[in-house]
Design an enzyme around this catalytic site. Structure first.
Site, PDB file in Angstrom:
ATOM      1  N   GLY A   1     -27.813 -56.587  46.073  1.00 19.41           N
ATOM      2  CA  GLY A   1     -29.070 -57.115  45.557  1.00 19.41           C
ATOM      3  C   GLY A   1     -30.094 -56.077  45.156  1.00 19.41           C
TER       4      GLY A   1
ATOM      5  CB  CYS B   1     -25.980 -47.128  48.404  1.00 15.40           C
ATOM      6  SG  CYS B   1     -25.643 -47.609  46.698  1.00 15.40           S
TER       7      CYS B   1
ATOM      8  CD  GLN C   1     -30.879 -48.869  45.273  1.00 21.29           C
ATOM      9  OE1 GLN C   1     -30.963 -49.982  45.792  1.00 21.29           O
ATOM     10  NE2 GLN C   1     -29.981 -48.591  44.336  1.00 21.29           N
TER      11      GLN C   1
ATOM     12  CG  HIS D   1     -21.203 -45.760  48.726  1.00 21.54           C
ATOM     13  ND1 HIS D   1     -21.532 -46.591  49.767  1.00 21.54           N
ATOM     14  CD2 HIS D   1     -21.740 -46.304  47.619  1.00 21.54           C
ATOM     15  CE1 HIS D   1     -22.232 -47.621  49.307  1.00 21.54           C
ATOM     16  NE2 HIS D   1     -22.370 -47.472  48.010  1.00 21.54           N
TER      17      HIS D   1
ATOM     18  N   GLY E   1     -26.106 -52.090  50.673  1.00 19.98           N
ATOM     19  CA  GLY E   1     -26.224 -53.551  50.688  1.00 19.98           C
ATOM     20  C   GLY E   1     -26.399 -54.118  49.300  1.00 19.98           C
TER      21      GLY E   1
ATOM     22  CD  GLU F   1     -19.694 -45.235  52.456  1.00 20.56           C
ATOM     23  OE1 GLU F   1     -20.532 -44.314  52.320  1.00 20.56           O
ATOM     24  OE2 GLU F   1     -19.709 -46.243  51.726  1.00 20.56           O
TER      25      GLU F   1
ATOM     26  CB  SER G   1     -22.733 -53.121  47.804  1.00 21.90           C
ATOM     27  OG  SER G   1     -23.230 -52.406  48.909  1.00 21.90           O
TER      28      SER G   1
ATOM     29  N   GLY H   1     -26.359 -50.941  41.028  1.00 15.37           N
ATOM     30  CA  GLY H   1     -26.874 -51.440  39.761  1.00 15.37           C
ATOM     31  C   GLY H   1     -28.350 -51.139  39.588  1.00 15.37           C
TER      32      GLY H   1
HETATM   33  N1  LIG Z   1     -24.030 -50.018  47.292  1.00 13.81           N
HETATM   34  C1  LIG Z   1     -25.280 -50.372  47.424  1.00 13.81           C
HETATM   35  O1  LIG Z   1     -25.904 -50.217  48.489  1.00 13.81           O
HETATM   36  C2  LIG Z   1     -25.925 -51.046  46.245  1.00 13.81           C
HETATM   37  C3  LIG Z   1     -27.426 -51.037  46.282  1.00 13.81           C
HETATM   38  C4  LIG Z   1     -28.064 -52.028  45.341  1.00 13.81           C
HETATM   39  N2  LIG Z   1     -27.689 -53.368  45.680  1.00 13.81           N
HETATM   40  C5  LIG Z   1     -27.719 -51.716  43.909  1.00 13.81           C
HETATM   41  O2  LIG Z   1     -26.913 -52.396  43.310  1.00 13.81           O
HETATM   42  O3  LIG Z   1     -28.230 -50.776  43.364  1.00 13.81           O
END
Ligand SMILES: NC(=O)CC[C@H](N)C(=O)O
Length: 356
Positions: free
Chosen positions: A216, A241, A245, A326, A214, A328, A46, A285
């Site tokens: 972005g 995460c 979203q 998270h 992930g 995990e 990420s 973010g």
């Molecule tokens: N840890 C993540 O999955 C981050 C999700 C997304 N890229 C964000 O920054 O919000």
């Protein structure tokens, strides 16, 4: 050897080059308040295309182990530290952080007043920055997509158990410990890329679907939202995460870029259904616009205590839920690990059959 960190707003910091000495990079400058877990943080996909500032003043003191990576290599573009430890103490350590960065061809800068830098990011928000070997007279920060969407193409399964719960994990840049946590709770995991169609996922006969974390902007994954809409009406689904979203976007809610995000391992989250507070590991973010959830079939189940942002969602009447944090961890507290249990329970109750 000197290294220069130049921010989009023109501020410049001078420090000592560490890691890959010659490499110059640009990235999004963020900070994490985690006191431990630098190896897990640096290898978390990420953080792709991001320059991580550690607010904790001494990084690297227990070295690098063979067991902590969250992906095969350092995923972050660069690292900013006040002090990097050169003397390492840990029985599992196989190399120093500096050697690990060099091996991964990732540059770093040490000797930075990370407290001052973090105050700048908190005030102005995350911004682009560059790490160079010479001072930049004027930096150019081209508008670019948040990350190159490069994801692993490998599909892998864990060995078959007698009666495994079969989770198909959609990999947007998954952390190893999400796969490990599912396995620890007895699940058999197949990882697929986001190019997968609903039919190709259904052909794997999943009992449940996990949408991974992930890098972005979640809005960059618009092509996959129709697949999520189909998946959520057929299978138990858990989003973590970025996965959280995307579940929100697939159901008509909105996401937005936060000023400086949540990156750390002590973010308090309140479960609105039980009033319980858990201390969580976070790295994001972007956030789901909590007001936009009202006009969707989803329900907000959790909020971050400090800024009241959306931390959890569920789809009433369906075995579908997600969290912004998270569970995990890696690094971080294990209080939320039981969400994997909850997911496994949902698969058992549902029996992996069509529920819509
Ligand atoms: N840890 C993540 O999955 C981050 C999700 C997304 N890229 C964000 O920054 O919000």
């Amino acid at each position: 050897m000197k290294k220069y960190l130049t921010l989009e707003n023109g501020d410049q910091f001078v420090g000592t080059a560490v890691g890959d000495l010659s490499k110059e990079i640009k990235g999004e400058l963020v900070f994490t308040t985690s006191m431990v877990g630098y190896q897990e943080t640096l290898t978390d996909p990420s953080y792709t295309n991001q320059i991580i500032t550690f607010t904790y003043p001494l990084i690297g003191n227990y070295g690098i182990s063979l067991h902590a990576n969250q992906s095969p290599a350092v995923a972050a573009s660069a690292v900013v530290m006040q002090e990097i430890a050169t003397t390492v103490f840990h029985y599992q350590s196989v190399m120093t952080l500096d050697e690990f960065l060099k091996k991964s061809e990732v540059p770093g800068i040490a000797g930075i007043d990370t407290r001052q830098l973090t105050k700048i990011i908190r005030k102005h928000g995350t911004m682009k920055a560059s790490l160079t070997n010479q001072p930049l007279a004027q930096s150019s920060f081209a508008k670019s997509k948040s990350v190159d969407m490069v994801v692993k193409s490998a599909t892998f399964t864990t060995p078959q158990d007698q009666h495994p719960d079969h989770v198909v994990l959609v990999d947007f840049g998954v952390k190893t410990n999400i796969v490990e946590s599912l396995k620890n709770f007895g699940a058999n995991v197949t990882v697929v890329t986001p190019e997968a169609s609903f039919d190709s996922i259904a052909a794997l006969h999943p009992d449940g679907i996990l949408l991974s974390n992930g890098p972005g902007d979640p809005e960059d994954w618009a092509d996959f939202l129709p697949v999520i809409r189909e998946l959520q009406s057929h299978y138990p689904l858990f989003g973590i995460c970025l996965g959280h979203q995307l579940l929100a976007l697939a159901n008509g809610a909105r996401t937005y870029k936060m000023v400086f995000g949540h990156r750390g391992i002590n973010h308090p989250v309140k479960n609105l259904l039980t009033n319980e507070v858990v201390i969580t590991s976070q790295n994001h973010g972007y956030a789901v616009d909590i007001d936009s959830v009202t006009d969707t079939p989803l329900e907000v189940t959790a909020i971050e205590i400090n800024d009241k942002t959306c931390e959890g969602l569920r789809y009433p009447g369906r075995p579908v839920f997600s969290v912004q944090y998270h569970p995990e961890a890696a690094p971080g507290p294990h209080e939320a690990t039981r969400l994997f249990n909850q997911f496994i329970d949902l698969m058992h109750t549902n029996g992996g059959v069509k529920h819509a």
